[in-house]
Write a protein that holds these residues in place. Sequence first.
Motif, short mmCIF file in Angstrom:
data_model
loop_
_atom_site.label_atom_id
_atom_site.label_comp_id
_atom_site.label_asym_id
_atom_site.label_seq_id
_atom_site.Cartn_x
_atom_site.Cartn_y
_atom_site.Cartn_z
N MET A 1 0.83 -1.21 0.00
CA MET A 1 0.00 0.00 0.00
C MET A 1 0.87 1.26 0.00
O MET A 1 0.49 2.28 -0.59
N GLN A 2 2.01 1.20 0.68
CA GLN A 2 2.88 2.38 0.72
C GLN A 2 3.38 2.73 -0.67
O GLN A 2 3.39 3.90 -1.07
N ARG A 3 3.81 1.70 -1.43
CA ARG A 3 4.29 1.95 -2.79
C ARG A 3 3.17 2.51 -3.67
O ARG A 3 3.40 3.41 -4.49
N GLU A 4 1.96 2.01 -3.49
CA GLU A 4 0.84 2.51 -4.28
C GLU A 4 0.55 3.97 -3.96
O GLU A 4 0.28 4.77 -4.86
N SER A 5 0.63 4.33 -2.69
CA SER A 5 0.42 5.73 -2.29
C SER A 5 1.51 6.62 -2.88
O SER A 5 1.23 7.73 -3.35
N GLU A 6 2.75 6.13 -2.84
CA GLU A 6 3.85 6.90 -3.41
C GLU A 6 3.68 7.06 -4.92
O GLU A 6 3.99 8.12 -5.49
N LEU A 7 3.19 6.00 -5.57
CA LEU A 7 2.95 6.07 -7.01
C LEU A 7 1.89 7.13 -7.33
O LEU A 7 2.04 7.91 -8.29
N LYS A 8 0.82 7.17 -6.56
CA LYS A 8 -0.23 8.17 -6.78
C LYS A 8 0.32 9.59 -6.65
O LYS A 8 0.03 10.47 -7.48
N LYS A 9 1.13 9.81 -5.62
CA LYS A 9 1.73 11.14 -5.44
C LYS A 9 2.61 11.50 -6.63
O LYS A 9 2.59 12.63 -7.12
N TRP A 10 3.39 10.53 -7.09
CA TRP A 10 4.28 10.78 -8.22
C TRP A 10 3.47 11.09 -9.48
O TRP A 10 3.81 12.01 -10.23
N LEU A 11 2.39 10.35 -9.71
CA LEU A 11 1.56 10.60 -10.88
C LEU A 11 0.94 11.99 -10.84
O LEU A 11 0.81 12.65 -11.89
N HIS A 12 0.58 12.45 -9.67
CA HIS A 12 0.01 13.80 -9.55
C HIS A 12 1.03 14.86 -9.93
O HIS A 12 0.66 15.92 -10.46
N THR A 13 2.31 14.58 -9.69
CA THR A 13 3.33 15.54 -10.12
C THR A 13 3.54 15.47 -11.62
O THR A 13 3.88 16.48 -12.25
N CYS A 14 3.35 14.29 -12.20
CA CYS A 14 3.49 14.14 -13.66
C CYS A 14 2.29 14.71 -14.41
O CYS A 14 2.43 15.23 -15.53
N TYR A 15 1.13 14.59 -13.81
CA TYR A 15 -0.11 15.04 -14.44
C TYR A 15 -0.85 15.97 -13.48
O TYR A 15 -1.88 15.62 -12.91
N PRO A 16 -0.31 17.17 -13.28
CA PRO A 16 -0.92 18.09 -12.31
C PRO A 16 -2.33 18.50 -12.72
O PRO A 16 -2.62 18.66 -13.91
N GLN A 17 -3.19 18.60 -11.73
CA GLN A 17 -4.58 19.05 -11.91
C GLN A 17 -5.37 18.13 -12.85
O GLN A 17 -6.31 18.56 -13.50
N GLN A 18 -4.94 16.85 -12.92
CA GLN A 18 -5.69 15.86 -13.69
C GLN A 18 -6.08 14.71 -12.75
O GLN A 18 -5.21 14.01 -12.25
N ASP A 19 -7.35 14.57 -12.52
CA ASP A 19 -7.81 13.48 -11.66
C ASP A 19 -7.74 12.15 -12.41
O ASP A 19 -7.94 12.09 -13.63
N PHE A 20 -7.47 11.10 -11.68
CA PHE A 20 -7.40 9.77 -12.28
C PHE A 20 -7.83 8.73 -11.27
O PHE A 20 -7.83 8.97 -10.05
N VAL A 21 -8.18 7.57 -11.79
CA VAL A 21 -8.48 6.40 -10.96
C VAL A 21 -7.39 5.38 -11.22
O VAL A 21 -7.14 5.02 -12.38
N LEU A 22 -6.75 4.91 -10.16
CA LEU A 22 -5.66 3.95 -10.28
C LEU A 22 -6.14 2.57 -9.90
O LEU A 22 -6.73 2.38 -8.84
#
Length: 334
Positions: A1-22
Amino acid sequence: MQRESELKKWLHTCYPQQDFVLSFAAADADFRRYFRAVFKDNHSVICMDAPPDKMSIQPYIKVQHLFQAINVPKIYHADVQKGFMALEDFGHTPYLAALLQDKRPEVHKILLLEAVDELITLQKASLPDQLPIYDETVMTREMQLFPEWYVQKELGLSLTEKQQHLWQQAVSAVLPAILAQPKVYVHRDYIVRNIMLTRDRPGILDFQDALYGPITYDLVSLLRDAFIEWDEEFILDIVIRYWEKARAAGLPVHNDFDHFYRDFELMGVQRHLKVAGIFARLYYRDGKDKYRSEIHRFLKYLRKTSRRYHELRPLLQLITELIGAEEIQTGYTF
């Protein structure tokens, strides 16, 4: 779960202001996991999670660059330190699913020949000194997985002195023949689970372990699969068609088909021994039982091939002593 949370944070930096479902997409036999991020406009990317303390994504990036001649996923974003990548999404249908869903031989032939065309394109793009050599040391180490993990762990046996001699005879029969083959880029896991059905041409995945080695290796991987099996006549037909296409493309395959098919078969012995050992290791060392039940298929391949070639009789004798005799069709003899 920690890696998944880190991945979500990283994706938000790659795609700012774009909501997504992982959502979870797939897992490999090693430590990699894949997720699919779907954005509001329905476009999606595949996210690779490769824990950097376990593995590096740098080999993937390097090989992806070398394999541009074929249809490999585009890399949109990559973070080597974090072990994350955002990749082109090839969809939901691997070749394996398509082949299992539609069992018509003519459909299988069409799909496999498309994969053959992609393989030939990759092999034509091969250049020396770009990838590590698939050399005798690597091949011997891979073959040794069979006695170390399948024989010792799965069977609970140790080779006797006589059986060790049979083993060495088998290795000595196989290695010189496959090492003498012309060398090209070798995907090393060119299987129907790693080929995606896409709109225009097959999408090729999981290539980060590529080496520069024997020209028949990937063809063996494609046609002697762990999860789906074809009869000898069908495989022979596809191999002939590959051989004809490869010669027309100027690839360095042997001019005599019987010689080429022997190269194909002996290369298969090396891979079958390796995969049987790997599948046993995945269960006994890593606690992954997904592949263990498929070991029997590689033993079947080994029996068939070792019955066809006199120089492989020591291997046939060894397998018979270890797991017993089994009457099967021997197909074509050379």
